[in-house]
Design a protein around this motif. Structure first.
Motif, mmCIF file in Angstrom:
data_model
loop_
_atom_site.group_PDB
_atom_site.id
_atom_site.type_symbol
_atom_site.label_atom_id
_atom_site.label_comp_id
_atom_site.label_asym_id
_atom_site.label_seq_id
_atom_site.Cartn_x
_atom_site.Cartn_y
_atom_site.Cartn_z
ATOM 1 N N PHE A 31 19.006 27.097 21.574
ATOM 2 C CA PHE A 31 20.279 26.386 21.686
ATOM 3 C C PHE A 31 21.267 26.886 20.633
ATOM 4 N N MET A 32 20.810 27.017 19.391
ATOM 5 C CA MET A 32 21.704 27.463 18.320
ATOM 6 C C MET A 32 22.198 28.884 18.559
ATOM 7 N N GLN A 33 21.275 29.790 18.900
ATOM 8 C CA GLN A 33 21.678 31.191 19.018
ATOM 9 C C GLN A 33 22.597 31.413 20.213
ATOM 10 N N MET A 34 22.435 30.606 21.286
ATOM 11 C CA MET A 34 23.284 30.769 22.459
ATOM 12 C C MET A 34 24.643 30.097 22.278
ATOM 13 N N ILE A 35 24.659 28.912 21.665
ATOM 14 C CA ILE A 35 25.931 28.209 21.531
ATOM 15 C C ILE A 35 26.858 28.939 20.565
ATOM 16 N N PHE A 96 19.009 32.070 9.739
ATOM 17 C CA PHE A 96 20.112 31.688 10.622
ATOM 18 C C PHE A 96 20.815 30.444 10.084
ATOM 19 N N THR A 97 20.030 29.473 9.620
ATOM 20 C CA THR A 97 20.608 28.248 9.067
ATOM 21 C C THR A 97 21.434 28.552 7.819
ATOM 22 N N ALA A 98 20.889 29.409 6.947
ATOM 23 C CA ALA A 98 21.623 29.784 5.735
ATOM 24 C C ALA A 98 22.894 30.549 6.080
ATOM 25 N N ALA A 99 22.809 31.456 7.065
ATOM 26 C CA ALA A 99 23.991 32.221 7.476
ATOM 27 C C ALA A 99 25.048 31.305 8.088
ATOM 28 N N SER A 100 24.607 30.273 8.811
ATOM 29 C CA SER A 100 25.555 29.297 9.367
ATOM 30 C C SER A 100 26.285 28.556 8.253
ATOM 31 N N ALA A 109 38.703 35.876 6.104
ATOM 32 C CA ALA A 109 38.271 36.424 7.391
ATOM 33 C C ALA A 109 37.194 37.479 7.197
ATOM 34 N N THR A 110 37.338 38.316 6.169
ATOM 35 C CA THR A 110 36.333 39.357 5.912
ATOM 36 C C THR A 110 34.977 38.746 5.602
ATOM 37 N N GLU A 111 34.971 37.720 4.767
ATOM 38 C CA GLU A 111 33.709 37.055 4.434
ATOM 39 C C GLU A 111 33.086 36.432 5.679
ATOM 40 N N LEU A 112 33.910 35.837 6.543
ATOM 41 C CA LEU A 112 33.390 35.211 7.750
ATOM 42 C C LEU A 112 32.776 36.256 8.681
ATOM 43 N N VAL A 113 33.411 37.412 8.803
ATOM 44 C CA VAL A 113 32.857 38.477 9.653
ATOM 45 C C VAL A 113 31.494 38.928 9.121
ATOM 46 N N ILE A 114 31.381 39.115 7.807
ATOM 47 C CA ILE A 114 30.101 39.530 7.216
ATOM 48 C C ILE A 114 29.039 38.458 7.446
ATOM 49 N N ALA A 115 29.429 37.191 7.292
ATOM 50 C CA ALA A 115 28.479 36.101 7.529
ATOM 51 C C ALA A 115 28.064 36.049 8.990
ATOM 52 N N ARG A 116 28.979 36.366 9.897
ATOM 53 C CA ARG A 116 28.644 36.377 11.319
ATOM 54 C C ARG A 116 27.649 37.498 11.633
ATOM 55 N N VAL A 117 27.779 38.633 10.953
ATOM 56 C CA VAL A 117 26.798 39.715 11.124
ATOM 57 C C VAL A 117 25.417 39.233 10.698
ATOM 58 N N ALA A 118 25.349 38.577 9.539
ATOM 59 C CA ALA A 118 24.071 38.046 9.068
ATOM 60 C C ALA A 118 23.511 37.023 10.052
ATOM 61 N N ALA A 180 33.212 22.906 10.954
ATOM 62 C CA ALA A 180 32.178 22.088 11.595
ATOM 63 C C ALA A 180 31.426 22.842 12.683
ATOM 64 N N VAL A 181 32.061 23.852 13.319
ATOM 65 C CA VAL A 181 31.373 24.555 14.405
ATOM 66 C C VAL A 181 30.190 25.372 13.878
ATOM 67 N N PHE A 182 30.219 25.703 12.605
ATOM 68 C CA PHE A 182 29.087 26.413 11.994
ATOM 69 C C PHE A 182 28.144 25.450 11.265
ATOM 70 N N LEU A 183 28.707 24.459 10.588
ATOM 71 C CA LEU A 183 27.885 23.545 9.803
ATOM 72 C C LEU A 183 27.020 22.640 10.673
ATOM 73 N N MET A 184 27.366 22.488 11.962
ATOM 74 C CA MET A 184 26.529 21.692 12.859
ATOM 75 C C MET A 184 25.131 22.286 13.018
ATOM 76 N N ASN A 185 24.978 23.578 12.694
ATOM 77 C CA ASN A 185 23.667 24.217 12.811
ATOM 78 C C ASN A 185 22.700 23.783 11.703
ATOM 79 N N LEU A 186 23.211 23.193 10.631
ATOM 80 C CA LEU A 186 22.325 22.870 9.504
ATOM 81 C C LEU A 186 21.247 21.855 9.886
ATOM 82 N N PRO A 187 21.585 20.691 10.452
ATOM 83 C CA PRO A 187 20.503 19.771 10.843
ATOM 84 C C PRO A 187 19.635 20.327 11.967
#
Length: 472
Positions: A31-35, A96-100, A109-118, A180-187
């Motif tokens: 669910f996390m990887q697809m959403i 994946f949780t840490a990268a989220s 934006a650059t940091e977000l792109v690098i985090a998205r790669v991770a 919130a669209v990324f932090l929802m992955n933590l729980p």
């Protein structure tokens, strides 16, 4: 088929309840990887404004995840064979949780792109283990049901992404905004990790396969070049520079295939096992999976463009019209194991051909009415088209994998999602480049007609797959 010595021996899972609990952890990971493939699209305007992202950064925020995900799958599958599927899955869920969290806390934006790669690399680590885990903890007679649930969750997550992203941006919980669209992955990530840690029990690998650094580089470069070029074609059309990148991708892919064949001939363990394709079910299924994912991606794109750009539907009305499709797909996913047990591959052939017929009806309707759509009239065909997609897409993987032994299933765990990603990229680039550069209603009608023809042809090809009775 000649049985090969298994690479790993599943240990007892501790009972049926433990297997289903471990499966729950896998479903949360899916669910996390697809959403995360689609949820960012809705949040992108808010991300752009807040981080002052350039057009290039906007594209990378969306595509960096998918590129990293696709390029890392084969290597992640090999690492899972080497260190153990359970260990690799747990490491990947934690990463994946840490990268989220990193994505949610990004300040540029650059940091977000690098985090998205991770995040994409970690997502590949989860995805490349899932098929091997599911086929290890459940007996073959349950694979149809397990894959039905797996496919339903994956499909639901992909469709839910834009809706949930819009809801989070609108509600703005705790003032988090797009974060919130990324932090929802933590729980979710924490729950998946706890379930897998507690209930997932697999045997240690009987053989620790050597890594293939040359193959890793060749496959990653060729996949990156291919998918990057296809994404650029989708955005900007076919340009000479992008055509050159495609040529490079094909050349690198040819070198990769030659290197893998050489490694296999000399007794090594290639990332790509060619003996998988000696099984008729896997060979035909691989072609069907590639075309299906390309076709479905193009269909979703065509619907969005046609309804919003050509017919001037609001995003909300577009979602309302496509809700019957999602409901039909969910129903088809749950019905598909019953249909396959009764009618075998014919049920899949009827499902995808029926989807094609419904799309053809939609194309004819748009042409005859010049784009004047009656939503009540459209509900029936839209529902039936979703039903056909659900029946076909969910049961294709278990039928495709049914003739493989344990060692081959391990290898297919990374290859199958790679094939899906290539199909996504090819389908979207091909159909958008051919039909949607002009953004006209006639182009939409032509594209839907082409999708219908391909879907009906897929129905005929599906009949070439061996059915469950032939596997016994």
């Amino acid at each position: 088929m000649t049985e090969l010595a298994p690479r790993s021996t599943p240990a007892p899972t501790g009972g049926d309840a433990a297997a289903w609990a471990a499966f729950g952890g896998c479903l949360i990971a899916v669910f996390m990887q697809m959403i995360d493939v689609t949820i960012v699209n809705t949040a992108l305007p808010a991300i752009t404004t807040d981080l002052h992202a350039s057009p290039g950064s906007r594209l990378l925020v969306v595509s960096a995840y998918s590129l990293a995900f696709a390029c890392a799958l084969l290597t992640a599958a090999r690492l899972g064979e080497r260190v153990g599927r359970r260990a690799m899955f747990l490491i990947s869920v934690a990463a994946f949780t840490a990268a989220s969290l990193w994505c949610g806390l990004s300040g540029s934006a650059t940091e977000l792109v690098i985090a998205r790669v991770a995040q994409g690399i970690a997502g590949a680590g989860m995805a490349a283990q899932t098929i091997a885990i599911l086929t290890a903890i459940f007996p073959r007679e349950r694979h149809s049901l397990v894959f039905a649930l797996y496919g339903a969750v994956a499909g639901f997550a992909g469709m839910l992404g834009p809706i949930l992203g819009g809801a989070l941006i609108t509600v703005d919980p705790w003032g988090l905004g797009w974060h919130a669209v990324f932090l929802m992955n933590l729980p979710l990530g924490l729950l998946a990790f706890v379930l897998a840690l507690r209930f997932l029990r697999l045997g240690r690998p009987a053989r620790r396969e050597r890594l293939d650094p040359v193959g890793t580089v060749l496959s990653s470069v060729s996949l990156f070049a291919l998918l990057f070029a296809l994404a650029d074609i989708h955005q900007n059309g076919l340009r000479p520079s992008v055509a050159a990148v495609l040529v490079v991708a094909v050349l690198w892919a040819a070198i990769f295939l030659a290197q893998q064949r050489g490694r296999a001939r000399h007794g090594g363990s290639p990332l790509l096992r060619f003996d998988l394709f000696t099984d008729r079910g896997f060979a035909v299924g691989a072609l069907l999976v590639t075309v299906f994912f390309g076709l479905f991606t193009a269909f979703v794109f065509a619907v969005s463009i046609t309804l919003q750009d050509e017919l001037r539907f609001s995003p909300w009305l577009t979602g309302v019209l496509m809700t019957p499709f999602a409901l039909g797909a969910g129903a088809g996913a749950l019905l598909s194991p019953i249909l396959v047990r009764r009618w075998g591959v014919r049920s899949l052939a009827v499902g995808i051909a029926g989807y094609g017929v419904c799309v053809a009806i939609g194309a004819a309707y748009l042409h005859l009415t010049a784009g004047q759509v009656s939503i009540p009239l459209a509900v029936g065909p839209v529902l039936l088209s979703g039903l056909g997609v659900g029946v076909f897409g969910v049961q294709l993987p278990p039928l495709m994998l049914a003739g493989l032994n344990r060692a081959q299933l391990d290898a297919a765990s990374g290859l199958l999602p790679t094939i899906e990603q290539v199909g996504n990229g090819v389908g979207l680039a091909l159909f958008s480049a051919v039909f949607f550069r002009a953004h006209s209603l006639a182009g939409s009608v032509t594209m839907f007609a082409a999708i219908a023809v391909v879907a009906i042809a897929m129905g005929a090809l599906t009949l070439a797959m061996p059915g469950p009775a032939e596997r016994r």
